[in-house]
Design an enzyme around this catalytic site. Structure first.
Site: not given
Length: 274
Positions: A2-3, A59, A263
């Site tokens: 999750p962000e 986060k 990424r």
DNA sequence: CTCTCCACCTGAGTGC
DNA sequence: TGCACTCAGGTGGAGA
């Protein structure tokens, strides 16, 4: 995985289910999920405690109990936190279960176990789990001067700077790509080459896209929040992430994908310039 | 200090 | 069906 938007959604949905509830008992696993305590330690600290508030920093979620103890949860890639009725079938990789006084259970599930949970007693000043975080995306202090000071001399790419939690906390891989598309900046641009105008566009795109993400995710993740789904995202609000080969929604050029800072990164080679 | 690589984990998807 | 392989939204430590 999750962000910030997913964590914020958890806070908004799970928070009200939890506040005022007292922990009757705890079933904790000994498998590296607990960062600074043991199953017995966590159980001892939380049994009998009433949850008083649920906050978020970047986060991470921060749960405070009636004695001022803090439980910090960082979800890694696959962490999930939800409340369900007691006896609901337990899915694999359920590591921590908090039995509550109203017959529900708070469960922490994390298949990949990249997430971590800390617990601190009242008065402990240890900030593990949230130390070193930069400002929140909606902090008024986020202006071009701040960005210039923090990243303006870096030779690394702007994509990596957005993922750096010590600059702005909470931006992850998906929304960094969406922010850069919104701002019209190529993710490969070295920070030190960003113009004042580009920094200004970032200053606006960051809070705008994160706020949009919070709103769009808040209505799409009901199953996830009930523990019924591993899908965190409704992909439809995304303009470039995961859309390599598709037409740019702005100019029609094919979206490209490459690895930046290790990424997966997607962008429009026409709209996003250096 | 900066940068690249990689380890940490499991599961889903793809191609043969 | 099965198997090998790739990839995944995060973080932080090692080594160059």
């Amino acid at each position: 995985m999750p962000e910030l938007p997913e964590i914020e959604t958890v806070r908004r949905v799970v928070g009200p289910q939890l506040l005022g509830r007292t922990v009757v008992s705890v079933r904790a696993a000994d498998n590296k999920v607990l960062a600074n305590t043991t199953p017995d330690g966590l159980s001892g600290m939380l049994t009998g405690r009433r949850f008083a508030s649920m906050g978020r920093r970047g986060k991470a979620l921060v749960l405070t109990d009636d004695l001022g103890g803090r439980t910090v949860i960082r979800f890694g890639m696959t962490g999930q936190l939800y409340v369900c009725p007691r006896g609901t079938e337990e899915e694999r990789h359920t590591h921590e279960v908090f039995f509550l006084d109203d017959g529900t259970e708070l469960r922490y599930v994390d298949p990949r176990r990249f997430g971590r949970i800390w617990h601190f007693r009242s008065g402990e000043t240890d900030t593990s789990g949230i130390e070193g975080l930069g400002i929140e995306p909606d902090d008024p202090a986020l202006d071009s001067g701040y960005l210039e000071a923090r990243i303006g001399r870096r030779g690394t790419t702007v994509k990596e700077a957005l993922l750096d939690q010590s600059v702005v906390a909470g931006i992850g891989n998906i929304w960094s790509d969406e922010i850069l598309f919104e701002a019209g900046i190529c993710p490969l641009t070295p920070c030190r080459e960003l113009t004042g105008e580009q920094l200004e566009r970032l200053v606006h795109a960051i809070p705008e896209k994160i706020a949009f993400a919070v709103e769009s995710n808040a209505v799409s993740s009901g199953d996830y929040l009930a523990g019924k789904s591993r899908k965190y995202y409704d992909m439809s609000p995304l303009k470039v992430y995961g859309r390599s080969g598709e037409a740019c929604p702005r100019c029609g050029t094919a979206i490209v994908r490459n690895t930046v800072g290790g990424r997966s990164t997607c962008w429009c080679p026409m709209c996003q310039t250096r």
